[in-house]
Design an enzyme around this catalytic site. Structure first.
Site, PDB file in Angstrom:
ATOM      1  N   GLY A 218       3.501  -0.611  -8.723  1.00  7.66           N
ATOM      2  CA  GLY A 218       4.345   0.080  -7.760  1.00  7.66           C
ATOM      3  C   GLY A 218       3.520   0.707  -6.653  1.00  7.66           C
ATOM      4  O   GLY A 218       2.441   0.209  -6.285  1.00  7.66           O
ATOM      5  N   SER A 219       3.972   1.832  -6.164  1.00  3.73           N
ATOM      6  CA  SER A 219       3.352   2.430  -4.975  1.00  3.73           C
ATOM      7  C   SER A 219       1.976   3.040  -5.210  1.00  3.73           C
ATOM      8  O   SER A 219       1.311   3.421  -4.247  1.00  3.73           O
ATOM      9  CB  SER A 219       4.286   3.481  -4.377  1.00  3.73           C
ATOM     10  OG  SER A 219       5.445   2.865  -3.855  1.00  3.73           O
ATOM     11  N   THR A 220       1.521   3.148  -6.468  1.00  3.11           N
ATOM     12  CA  THR A 220       0.134   3.592  -6.670  1.00  3.11           C
ATOM     13  C   THR A 220      -0.831   2.590  -6.044  1.00  3.11           C
ATOM     14  O   THR A 220      -1.946   2.945  -5.655  1.00  3.11           O
ATOM     15  CB  THR A 220      -0.210   3.754  -8.165  1.00  3.11           C
ATOM     16  OG1 THR A 220      -0.057   2.500  -8.831  1.00  3.11           O
ATOM     17  CG2 THR A 220       0.686   4.798  -8.813  1.00  3.11           C
ATOM     18  N   PHE A 221      -0.395   1.323  -5.905  1.00  4.25           N
ATOM     19  CA  PHE A 221      -1.254   0.289  -5.308  1.00  4.25           C
ATOM     20  C   PHE A 221      -1.422   0.490  -3.801  1.00  4.25           C
ATOM     21  O   PHE A 221      -2.304  -0.124  -3.192  1.00  4.25           O
ATOM     22  CB  PHE A 221      -0.673  -1.099  -5.590  1.00  4.25           C
ATOM     23  CG  PHE A 221      -1.639  -2.228  -5.351  1.00  4.25           C
ATOM     24  CD1 PHE A 221      -2.661  -2.488  -6.252  1.00  4.25           C
ATOM     25  CD2 PHE A 221      -1.529  -3.030  -4.224  1.00  4.25           C
ATOM     26  CE1 PHE A 221      -3.556  -3.532  -6.031  1.00  4.25           C
ATOM     27  CE2 PHE A 221      -2.413  -4.072  -4.003  1.00  4.25           C
ATOM     28  CZ  PHE A 221      -3.432  -4.331  -4.908  1.00  4.25           C
ATOM     29  N   LYS A 222      -0.596   1.345  -3.220  1.00  3.41           N
ATOM     30  CA  LYS A 222      -0.748   1.619  -1.786  1.00  3.41           C
ATOM     31  C   LYS A 222      -2.089   2.272  -1.468  1.00  3.41           C
ATOM     32  O   LYS A 222      -2.549   2.225  -0.327  1.00  3.41           O
ATOM     33  CB  LYS A 222       0.415   2.498  -1.298  1.00  3.41           C
ATOM     34  CG  LYS A 222       1.752   1.757  -1.271  1.00  3.41           C
ATOM     35  CD  LYS A 222       2.923   2.684  -0.958  1.00  3.41           C
ATOM     36  CE  LYS A 222       4.241   1.928  -0.996  1.00  3.41           C
ATOM     37  NZ  LYS A 222       5.423   2.801  -0.855  1.00  3.41           N
TER      38      LYS A 222
END
Length: 486
Positions: A218-222
């Site tokens: 999810g957005s932790t990969f941002k």
């Protein structure tokens, strides 16, 4: 001699030759392999004749052997039960060593390792009773207890790392199990427990922190996408990038929207890179991924350790970013969706690298190997795995992640009097299924002592209403507090 007798003699001679070769092969060539098999009961009986080494956390045994009044002489026990189950694993006479350190470091714990050769010679000459080596772990007992309590009965995992050394401070996977159920000398009870554990659809024996079915981040990969943008030299944290309510994706009728109910990420459909991370703007990072390209995204992920096969010493399943991404897939991958898959340990390593001025330290779980009388035989030396980003880019990412916790989606991770940097994530993983909730971060942001990653499967106790900031951030806060507040 007539022909039939000559043929029979030849067959008999051939059979004797085959027997000689096979017995030689088994006794010499395959001997070590057969001896090391976990289901070799002769080997297990031999190892039960000596005391197995302890597994220690801050000097306290979490796995040890106690004398028993039967032919096995020793009973393996786990004083804190499930709390350390996925760290220790189990040591069973029926099923052998498995699961964690009991398997990964079996040769040391059993006393059979080549590293203990001189110790064995000394024991033989002095008449000292032979015993296995003990392992002192890097685990912080307060952080482990906090992770176990905060995760509760929700499925998922928590990993905490010292970003400066790579030492693993906490590793919890739920659901868990009690290793003692598999170490009883009552074979019927052990077989029943084994059958029950393996039939459980929630897979309690899988260490979700380092393996099993990996998660979309999810957005932790941002964080990775932002790092690739900064490393390209084309963007700074204050660069203006598109952040509309919906991003039109090429080559498909599908679009990429922001989270439900959210509009554009800034006035005139524009936002800064820093603000995009702070509020977790999908469209901004989807656009950014398409601009950077698949090679840049994969390369940056690899610098954080994605794709590496690690041993801590248990084997860690490699995380991955798919190859051959088209534009829509790139946009989805840049926000941690599509086929990006990670372990919680890998996500903790990403935050750890940002905290450590861009340097990824190799994670490890065993601090030292000790003799039976607790003299140090071997001590771990922290080692660098890679340089993920420059020190300047790491500083920029830290400021961006601090904004996430101070005023963005990660405010539930705030610790009074301590600066915290972090990133939330809400990962879709199947139609009609509640999303996984994520949080990763580190504290104190200005002098990092701990980096953490938390994943809660299927939204945990709040199901479809889950967001990383609501479900996972409070768990991460509890673990970070346990480390930074002495």
């Amino acid at each position: 001699m007539n022909a039939p007798i000559r043929r029979l003699s030849g067959v008999v001679a051939l059979l004797f030759a085959i027997l000689l070769v096979s017995s030689t092969w088994i006794q010499y060539v395959q001997a070590k392999e057969l001896q090391g098999r976990p289901d070799n009961r002769r080997t297990l009986l031999a190892t039960y004749a000596r005391e197995r080494g302890q597994i220690l956390v801050d000097g306290t045994p979490v796995a040890l052997s106690k004398p028993s009044n039967d032919e096995l002489k020793w009973l393996r026990t786990y004083p804190q039960g499930p709390r350390y189950a996925h760290v220790t694993g189990y040591y069973s006479f029926t099923y052998g060593p498995g699961g964690g350190l009991e398997s990964a470091e079996n040769s040391l714990l059993s006393g059979q390792s080549d590293k203990l050769f001189y110790r064995r010679v000394s024991d033989m000459l002095t008449g000292r009773k032979a015993a296995g080596a003990s392992l002192e772990l890097t685990i912080n007992p307060k952080a482990q207890a906090a992770a176990e309590k905060a995760l509760g009965n929700q499925r998922g995992a928590v990993v905490a790392i010292d970003p400066k050394t790579g030492a693993i401070l906490a590793m919890v996977s739920h659901p868990d199990y009690d290793p003692a159920d598999l170490t009883s000398h009552d074979s019927k009870k052990v077989a029943a427990a084994w059958k029950k554990l393996n039939a459980d659809p929630t897979r309690p024996m899988v260490n979700r922190a380092i393996g099993g079915n990996l998660y979309p981040p999810g957005s932790t990969f941002k964080i990775v996408t932002a790092a690739a943008a900064l490393a390209s030299g084309k963007y700074t944290e204050e660069s203006q990038i598109p952040g509309p309510a919906v991003l039109d994706l090429p080559q498909t009728s599908a679009d990429l929207p922001n989270s439900a109910g959210e509009g554009a990420c800034g006035p005139n459909n524009k936002t800064t890179l820093k603000h995009a991370l702070e509020i977790s703007c999908n469209t901004a990072f989807g656009w950014l991924g398409m601009q950077l390209g698949g090679d840049a995204l994969r390369s940056q992920a690899a610098k954080f350790g994605v794709g590496d096969t690690l041993s801590i010493p248990m084997r860690v399943t490699p995380s991955s970013v798919p190859a051959q991404l088209d534009k829509p897939q790139l946009a989805q991958s840049a926000i941690g969706q599509y086929d990006v898959r990670v372990t919680p340990l890998q996500v903790a390593m990403i935050s750890s690298a940002v905290a450590n001025r861009g340097i990824v330290m190799k994670p490890y779980l065993v601090k030292s190997v000790l003799s039976s009388d607790l003299d140090t035989i071997e001590e771990a030396t922290p080692s660098q795995l890679s340089q993920a980003v420059s020190a300047d880019d790491a500083s920029a990412l830290t400021r961006m992640m601090e904004a996430v916790v101070q005023s963005g989606t990660g405010q539930a991770a705030q610790i009074a009097g301590v600066s915290v940097a972090g990133k939330t994530g809400t990962a879709q993983h199947g139609k009609g299924q509640a999303p996984h909730a994520w949080f990763t971060g580190f504290a104190p942001a200005d002098d990092p002592q701990v980096a953490v990653a938390v994943v809660v499967e299927d939204g945990g106790s709040v199901g479809n209403e889950a967001y990383g900031g609501r479900v996972a951030a409070p768990i991460a806060k509890a673990v970070m507090e346990a480390v930074v507040q002495k």
